[in-house]
Design a protein around this motif. Structure first.
Motif, PDB file in Angstrom:
ATOM      1  N   ASN A 136       0.845  -1.187   0.000  1.00 45.28           N
ATOM      2  CA  ASN A 136       0.000   0.000   0.000  1.00 45.28           C
ATOM      3  C   ASN A 136       0.887   1.246   0.000  1.00 45.28           C
ATOM      4  N   VAL A 137       0.534   2.225  -0.840  1.00 47.87           N
ATOM      5  CA  VAL A 137       1.289   3.476  -0.906  1.00 47.87           C
ATOM      6  C   VAL A 137       0.347   4.634  -0.613  1.00 47.87           C
ATOM      7  N   THR A 149       3.030  -0.612   3.831  1.00 48.68           N
ATOM      8  CA  THR A 149       2.947  -2.025   4.194  1.00 48.68           C
ATOM      9  C   THR A 149       4.037  -2.808   3.461  1.00 48.68           C
ATOM     10  N   GLU A 150       4.267  -4.031   3.926  1.00 46.17           N
ATOM     11  CA  GLU A 150       5.331  -4.843   3.346  1.00 46.17           C
ATOM     12  C   GLU A 150       4.845  -5.607   2.121  1.00 46.17           C
ATOM     13  N   GLY A 151       5.776  -6.282   1.449  1.00 41.62           N
ATOM     14  CA  GLY A 151       5.440  -7.135   0.322  1.00 41.62           C
ATOM     15  C   GLY A 151       6.402  -6.937  -0.833  1.00 41.62           C
ATOM     16  N   ALA A 206      -5.299   0.145   9.925  1.00 44.59           N
ATOM     17  CA  ALA A 206      -4.977  -0.473  11.216  1.00 44.59           C
ATOM     18  C   ALA A 206      -6.159  -0.382  12.173  1.00 44.59           C
ATOM     19  N   GLU A 207      -6.835   0.745  12.179  1.00 45.73           N
ATOM     20  CA  GLU A 207      -8.010   0.924  13.046  1.00 45.73           C
ATOM     21  C   GLU A 207      -9.151   0.012  12.603  1.00 45.73           C
ATOM     22  N   GLU A 208      -9.335  -0.095  11.295  1.00 45.01           N
ATOM     23  CA  GLU A 208     -10.392  -0.973  10.784  1.00 45.01           C
ATOM     24  C   GLU A 208     -10.139  -2.428  11.144  1.00 45.01           C
ATOM     25  N   LEU A 209      -8.906  -2.904  10.917  1.00 45.45           N
ATOM     26  CA  LEU A 209      -8.597  -4.309  11.192  1.00 45.45           C
ATOM     27  C   LEU A 209      -8.599  -4.631  12.682  1.00 45.45           C
ATOM     28  N   ILE A 268       1.105  -2.150  10.018  1.00 41.79           N
ATOM     29  CA  ILE A 268       0.680  -1.210   8.985  1.00 41.79           C
ATOM     30  C   ILE A 268       0.923   0.194   9.500  1.00 41.79           C
ATOM     31  N   ASP A 269       1.388   1.060   8.632  1.00 39.82           N
ATOM     32  CA  ASP A 269       1.515   2.457   9.013  1.00 39.82           C
ATOM     33  C   ASP A 269       0.176   2.966   9.538  1.00 39.82           C
TER      34      ASP A 269
END
Length: 341
Positions: A136-137, A149-151, A206-209, A268-269
């Protein structure tokens, strides 16, 4: 492709395209960004600043890039990375056919499943490869783009991509190579079903998850998608820390247990949001037809229904038509709208 450093064009230099193109340019690759006026003007004024969650912090002066508004800039490019929205793929293919050299390598780094097939259909003289962007950017304004995020990038194997792979590796974006990338695309699409949930919630990822109600909706969406894929004899590849078949179960866990078991999902940021959330915020057409809509179409092609994903598609399209950004639905509201109808 020439033995010298390949000239690389980013066609549709939005958030993902600017980040990948900027990283390539920072590593010395000759890069041309073909962007809309808003992004074009930002980069001309401020250059590109590229950061990530692991500490990358690079700046590329505007003078180190070629920045264009029109597809005529595709002429003379050795590699064309297509990062336009999926709904614009045919238009992009037509522009490439009109302006690019016939020996230019074309790579789709887009969301969805069928973009490389569309490009191949309209560009019979070009080698076309499928790629995948897992991270994610965030666009932070004034030419600043942050990978939150990573990947690892994924890329279809091809001898013709050797110079591109070399350049991506030098840019610290080494791709994973696949002889058959289709299962990877489906695995990515499963994870991307969260784009719509996040857009409807209107809060950071992050808040959603961290909210079990939102996770329950996402779990139902992925569970339904897995059932449709099974009926279609499609086995999605693992693209994250958890096997696709286990993702709905993990998402449905009580939050304290989810935090312990799925801590990697929460790395996640804190400001990261989905690209679909950004599209709603900026009153742009989303890619819902190429994410949840892809599951709906696959179901229909096998005389099946995908009601959970159908309802999510309808909610996103309603938000698009209202033009007011995210509806900012609470977890209970989303459960009622998607699971209890």
């Amino acid at each position: 492709m020439s033995e010298q450093a390949p000239r690389i064009a980013i066609f549709g230099a939005g958030v993902i395209g600017c980040y990948i193109g900027g990283c390539l340019a920072a590593a010395g690759a000759p890069v041309t960004l073909i962007a809309r006026p808003r992004i074009h003007d930002q980069i001309q004024a401020s250059g590109l600043t590229l950061t990530d969650w692991q500490g990358r912090n690079q700046h590329v002066d505007a003078q180190a890039l070629t920045i264009a508004l029109e597809p005529e800039a595709l002429a003379g490019q050795n590699v064309i990375l297509v990062t336009v929205k999926s709904g614009n793929t045919v238009d992009a293919a037509n522009a490439i056919a009109a302006h690019a050299d016939t020996d230019a390598l074309v790579v789709s780094f887009q969301n969805g499943i069928g973009n490389s097939a569309l490009l191949r259909e309209h560009l019979p003289g070009h080698e076309v490869l499928q790629g995948m962007v897992p991270f994610n950017v965030i666009a932070q304004g004034q030419g600043r783009f942050h990978c939150a995020t990573e990947g690892h990038l994924a890329l279809e194997e091809s001898a013709g991509a050797a110079k591109l792979i070399e350049r991506l590796s030098a840019a610290k974006l080494p791709p994973l190579l696949y002889p058959d990338i289709t299962p990877v695309l489906w695995g990515k699409l499963l994870m991307n079903l969260n784009n719509a949930v996040n857009a409807l919630a209107g809060i950071p990822l992050a808040e959603e998850l961290a909210d079990r109600n939102y996770r329950r909706v996402l779990a139902a969406s992925i569970r339904e998608a897995l059932q449709i894929l099974h009926q279609a004899h499609i086995k999605p590849a693992r693209t994250g820390k958890v096997l696709p078949a286990l993702v709905p179960t993990v998402l449905s866990l009580p939050t304290p247990l989810f935090r312990r078991i799925a801590s990697a999902m929460l790395k996640i940021d804190p400001d990261a949001r989905s690209s679909m959330a950004d599209d709603l915020h900026n009153r742009r057409t989303t890619e819902i037809d190429f994410l949840n809509g892809e599951i709906v179409r696959l179901a229909a092609s096998h005389h099946l229904r995908a009601p959970v994903n159908e309802r999510i598609v309808s909610l996103i399209k309603a938000a698009e038509s209202q033009g007011k950004g995210s509806p900012k639905m609470t977890g209970p509201e989303l459960i009622q709208a998607v699971l209890h109808r």
